[in-house]
Write a protein that holds these residues in place. Sequence first.
Motif, PDB file in Angstrom:
ATOM      1  N   LYS A  78      12.588   4.021  -8.624  1.00 40.41           N
ATOM      2  CA  LYS A  78      11.758   5.019  -8.276  1.00 40.41           C
ATOM      3  C   LYS A  78      10.843   4.404  -7.147  1.00 40.41           C
ATOM      4  O   LYS A  78      10.832   5.272  -6.025  1.00 40.41           O
ATOM      5  N   ALA A  79      10.705   3.089  -6.836  1.00 43.23           N
ATOM      6  CA  ALA A  79       9.862   2.624  -5.530  1.00 43.23           C
ATOM      7  C   ALA A  79      11.059   2.811  -4.570  1.00 43.23           C
ATOM      8  O   ALA A  79      10.840   3.053  -3.270  1.00 43.23           O
ATOM      9  N   LEU A  80      12.282   2.576  -4.842  1.00 45.50           N
ATOM     10  CA  LEU A  80      13.284   2.772  -3.758  1.00 45.50           C
ATOM     11  C   LEU A  80      13.359   4.234  -3.050  1.00 45.50           C
ATOM     12  O   LEU A  80      13.178   4.219  -1.697  1.00 45.50           O
ATOM     13  N   ASN A 135       2.760   1.115  -3.777  1.00 43.59           N
ATOM     14  CA  ASN A 135       2.251   2.143  -4.400  1.00 43.59           C
ATOM     15  C   ASN A 135       2.882   2.255  -5.927  1.00 43.59           C
ATOM     16  O   ASN A 135       2.248   2.310  -6.980  1.00 43.59           O
ATOM     17  N   VAL A 136       4.280   2.438  -5.697  1.00 46.89           N
ATOM     18  CA  VAL A 136       4.956   2.620  -7.060  1.00 46.89           C
ATOM     19  C   VAL A 136       4.993   1.357  -7.869  1.00 46.89           C
ATOM     20  O   VAL A 136       4.641   1.282  -9.110  1.00 46.89           O
ATOM     21  N   GLU A 153      15.184  -1.843   0.314  1.00 46.36           N
ATOM     22  CA  GLU A 153      15.450  -2.503  -0.871  1.00 46.36           C
ATOM     23  C   GLU A 153      14.212  -3.450  -1.635  1.00 46.36           C
ATOM     24  O   GLU A 153      14.043  -4.478  -1.326  1.00 46.36           O
ATOM     25  N   PRO A 154      13.433  -2.463  -2.373  1.00 43.37           N
ATOM     26  CA  PRO A 154      12.483  -3.277  -3.315  1.00 43.37           C
ATOM     27  C   PRO A 154      13.064  -4.364  -4.171  1.00 43.37           C
ATOM     28  O   PRO A 154      13.977  -3.696  -4.919  1.00 43.37           O
ATOM     29  N   MET A 155      12.435  -5.250  -4.377  1.00 38.19           N
ATOM     30  CA  MET A 155      12.571  -6.260  -5.418  1.00 38.19           C
ATOM     31  C   MET A 155      11.431  -6.470  -5.984  1.00 38.19           C
ATOM     32  O   MET A 155      10.311  -6.841  -5.479  1.00 38.19           O
TER      33      MET A 155
END
Length: 254
Positions: free
Chosen positions: A130-132, A154-155, A202-204
């Motif tokens: 979802k963050a991506l 925020n996510v 690319e969220p980690m």
Amino acid sequence: MTISRKSRDDIKYMKMAGNIVALCHKKMKEIVEPGILTIELDNECNKIIKEHKAIPTFLGYNGFPFSICVSINDEVVHGFPSKTRKLNEGDIVSIDIGATYHGFVGDSAWTYPVGNVSDDCKILLETTEKALFAGIAQMKEDNTLDDVGRAIENVAKSKNLGIVRNYGGHGVGRKMHEDPFVYNYSTGNKIKLKKGMTIAIEPMLNLGCDDVFTKDDNWTVATIDAKPSAHFEHTVCVTDGEPILLTRFDESLI
Ligand code: MG
Ligand code: MG
């Protein structure tokens, strides 16, 4: 900082590169299961990339010895596939894949559940994905890099997840890593996105704290509290309308 803007032809090749990466991920989704050796994942991707007249971008990149990165559970990124290490029921596995086609790179990562995973891991995977897409939704002309980072943050915060600070997204094109660096949290970066910019988002995110370390193999990055980490990545092109997901599977390009 120079952020390159791609021509229509460049984008065409990046779509081809991205589609080959997407094909690899399609295969990974099929074959990730308890008992598979992680080297088999590497072998499959290497084969698919070469069959489509592309080059595995990661192989040899700064000396990286494999075609893909396979990072399990508390490993965040840059893990090694192995001839002896298998996936086990309940693991989560992050697979990062890059392909170079006609001189252009596609870069995409996904975290897969192996069999049944814990409820916490399900939340981690859902939230990181979802963050991506929250980050990608901000990839609009004249938005700033800060808009992207803040949307991801925020996510992550909505589920109390840790955000890896030392690694992030990046420009991508003729090279895998180009300017700009994209933090997965708000830094006040006012650089504006412009049509033709191609950037890997690319969220980690971690089930525990933000902090990570590099293991003795000098590559594998893992969380310091040994809690699981997830990684979702697409290569995205900014347009004057909706962003284009260059690493999303497109049957018409096969
Ligand atoms: Mg990347
Ligand atoms: Mg990647």
